[in-house]
Design a protein around this motif. Structure first.
Motif, short mmCIF file in Angstrom:
data_model
loop_
_atom_site.label_atom_id
_atom_site.label_comp_id
_atom_site.label_asym_id
_atom_site.label_seq_id
_atom_site.Cartn_x
_atom_site.Cartn_y
_atom_site.Cartn_z
N ALA A 154 28.41 36.91 47.42
CA ALA A 154 28.47 38.14 48.20
C ALA A 154 29.63 38.07 49.20
CB ALA A 154 27.15 38.36 48.93
N GLY A 155 30.39 39.15 49.28
CA GLY A 155 31.53 39.22 50.17
C GLY A 155 32.85 38.90 49.51
N ARG A 156 32.80 38.29 48.32
CA ARG A 156 34.04 37.99 47.60
C ARG A 156 34.56 39.26 46.94
NH1 ARG A 156 36.10 32.92 45.21
NH2 ARG A 156 37.68 33.48 43.65
N THR A 157 35.88 39.39 46.84
CA THR A 157 36.45 40.53 46.13
C THR A 157 36.73 40.15 44.68
OG1 THR A 157 38.70 39.96 46.83
CG2 THR A 157 37.48 41.54 48.18
N ALA A 158 36.61 41.13 43.80
CA ALA A 158 36.87 40.96 42.38
C ALA A 158 37.56 42.21 41.86
CB ALA A 158 35.57 40.70 41.62
N THR A 159 38.22 42.10 40.73
CA THR A 159 39.00 43.22 40.19
C THR A 159 38.36 43.78 38.93
OG1 THR A 159 41.06 42.26 41.03
CG2 THR A 159 41.26 43.91 39.29
N VAL A 160 38.21 45.10 38.88
CA VAL A 160 37.71 45.78 37.69
C VAL A 160 38.86 46.54 37.06
CG1 VAL A 160 36.93 47.80 39.01
CG2 VAL A 160 35.94 47.35 36.77
N VAL A 161 38.87 46.56 35.73
CA VAL A 161 39.97 47.16 34.97
C VAL A 161 39.39 48.18 33.98
CG1 VAL A 161 41.88 46.71 33.38
CG2 VAL A 161 41.33 45.06 35.18
N GLY A 162 40.01 49.35 33.84
CA GLY A 162 39.52 50.33 32.88
C GLY A 162 40.40 51.55 32.74
N TRP A 163 40.06 52.36 31.73
CA TRP A 163 40.84 53.56 31.40
C TRP A 163 40.08 54.84 31.77
CZ3 TRP A 163 41.34 49.21 28.32
CH2 TRP A 163 42.64 48.84 27.91
N GLY A 164 39.10 54.81 32.64
CA GLY A 164 38.20 55.95 32.83
C GLY A 164 38.72 57.12 33.64
N ARG A 165 37.78 58.01 33.99
CA ARG A 165 38.12 59.18 34.81
C ARG A 165 38.61 58.73 36.16
NH1 ARG A 165 32.72 62.00 33.31
NH2 ARG A 165 33.26 62.51 31.18
N THR A 166 39.47 59.52 36.76
CA THR A 166 40.02 59.20 38.06
C THR A 166 39.42 60.08 39.16
OG1 THR A 166 41.87 60.66 37.58
CG2 THR A 166 42.16 58.33 37.11
N GLY A 167 38.59 61.04 38.79
CA GLY A 167 37.93 61.93 39.74
C GLY A 167 37.13 62.97 38.99
N PRO A 168 36.36 63.82 39.72
CA PRO A 168 35.55 64.84 39.07
C PRO A 168 36.38 65.73 38.15
CG PRO A 168 35.03 64.69 41.40
CD PRO A 168 36.26 63.86 41.18
N GLY A 169 36.02 65.77 36.88
CA GLY A 169 36.72 66.61 35.92
C GLY A 169 38.07 66.08 35.48
N GLU A 170 38.47 64.92 35.96
CA GLU A 170 39.77 64.37 35.60
C GLU A 170 39.62 63.29 34.54
OE1 GLU A 170 41.61 62.87 39.10
OE2 GLU A 170 41.45 64.76 40.20
N GLN A 171 40.45 63.33 33.54
CA GLN A 171 40.45 62.32 32.49
C GLN A 171 41.55 61.30 32.77
OE1 GLN A 171 38.17 62.00 30.07
NE2 GLN A 171 37.11 63.78 30.89
N ALA A 172 41.31 60.08 32.36
CA ALA A 172 42.30 59.04 32.56
C ALA A 172 43.46 59.20 31.62
CB ALA A 172 41.65 57.69 32.35
N THR A 173 44.61 58.78 32.05
CA THR A 173 45.79 58.78 31.19
C THR A 173 46.33 57.37 30.98
OG1 THR A 173 47.26 59.11 33.09
CG2 THR A 173 46.46 61.09 31.94
N ARG A 174 45.90 56.43 31.84
CA ARG A 174 46.45 55.08 31.75
C ARG A 174 45.44 54.05 32.27
NH1 ARG A 174 51.17 53.47 34.56
NH2 ARG A 174 50.15 51.45 34.42
N LEU A 175 45.73 52.81 32.02
CA LEU A 175 44.91 51.71 32.52
C LEU A 175 45.05 51.61 34.04
CD1 LEU A 175 43.13 49.25 31.66
CD2 LEU A 175 45.24 47.90 31.66
N LYS A 176 43.90 51.41 34.72
CA LYS A 176 43.90 51.26 36.17
C LYS A 176 43.09 50.03 36.56
CE LYS A 176 43.79 54.65 39.00
NZ LYS A 176 43.26 55.74 39.83
N GLN A 177 43.22 49.63 37.81
CA GLN A 177 42.44 48.51 38.32
C GLN A 177 42.07 48.79 39.76
OE1 GLN A 177 45.10 45.18 37.85
NE2 GLN A 177 46.35 45.72 39.62
#
Length: 264
Positions: A154-177
């Motif tokens: 608990a308290g450690r930071t970790a990185t998540v990676v994915g191609w998902g939505r970037t906001g309400p009604g918005e579709q992803a266009t690229r890989l993000k982290q």
């Protein structure tokens, strides 16, 4: 066949109508069966920097994410397999940063293995391994084991990676982290169940001053800490907004043995 055993990807080997408790639970949080999501907030990532990040397509659309843990093995969420029904319809793509790109390497799914405890209370053991028809030519990433508890403290930071939505009604266009703070599982309620074994799940919350979170369809992607996969995206921010910026993961070390995954 029994859950947890390897299963062929031949058409009709898994009826599309099959629904388990975990699928219903995940659907209550977000529509996992629809073309999927991307990370809200965070920043851009590339498959050159994250070569183990695998894009999973269903019927030609981005559907889930996965992690290349061996040349022919992709770790993903169990509900991605069940929602697809017939996994022979899935395509795994490596080396493609942009969703609408044509670059990278495409592989078919030869077979899969679902965690034998899939469907347990909460969303625990929502995990599967896909076996590809041919090796991927990209660098793999190791899976955390029982001795790597410090990587998910608990308290450690970790990185998540994915191609998902970037906001309400918005579709992803690229890989993000995005960088998230690992927190007690109870902090991710109501997106976790009181019956969920906290040793099987991880909760990721935004860092102070941010609203970063996973969104529908980041399902199956990796949570990375200390150069290892420590979690698998399972559920989270249903609306991809600021109301519920939580991210829930299956602990990789809790499913590795059942899925036949070596840890190091």
């Amino acid at each position: 066949m029994t859950a947890g055993s390897s299963r062929s990807a031949r058409p009709g080997s898994r009826a599309a109508a099959v629904v388990t408790t975990a699928v219903l639970a995940a659907a209550a949080l977000w529509s996992t069966a629809a073309p999927a999501s991307a990370i809200k907030g965070g920043g851009p990532a590339t498959t050159k920097a994250r070569p183990y990040a695998m894009l999973i397509e269903y019927n030609g659309s981005q559907f889930c994410g996965g992690t290349l843990i061996a040349p022919t093995k992709v770790l993903t969420a169990g509900h991605c397999v069940e929602s697809a029904g017939d996994v022979s319809t899935l395509r795994v793509i490596g080396g493609r940063t942009h969703v609408d790109g044509t670059d990278g390497t495409v592989r078919e799914v030869a077979s899969y293995r679902l965690d034998s405890r899939y469907g347990a209370p909460g969303y625990a053991y929502d995990a599967a391994v896909l076996t590809l028809d041919r090796p991927m030519p990209y660098r793999t990433i190791p899976v955390a084991g029982p001795k790597d508890g410090k990587l998910v403290a608990a308290g450690r930071t970790a990185t998540v990676v994915g191609w998902g939505r970037t906001g309400p009604g918005e579709q992803a266009t690229r890989l993000k982290q995005a960088r998230l703070v690992i927190s007690p599982v109870a902090d991710c309620r109501p997106y976790t169940d009181p019956e969920t074994d906290p040793a099987a799940m991880l909760c990721g919350l935004p860092r102070p001053g941010t609203t970063d979170s996973i969104c529908p369809g980041d399902s199956g992607g990796p949570l990375i800490s200390g150069g290892k996969v420590v979690g698998i995206v399972s559920s989270g921010n249903k609306y991809c907004d600021e109301q519920y910026p939580v991210s829930v993961f299956v602990r990789a070390d809790s499913v590795a043995a059942d899925l036949g995954i070596p840890t190091r």
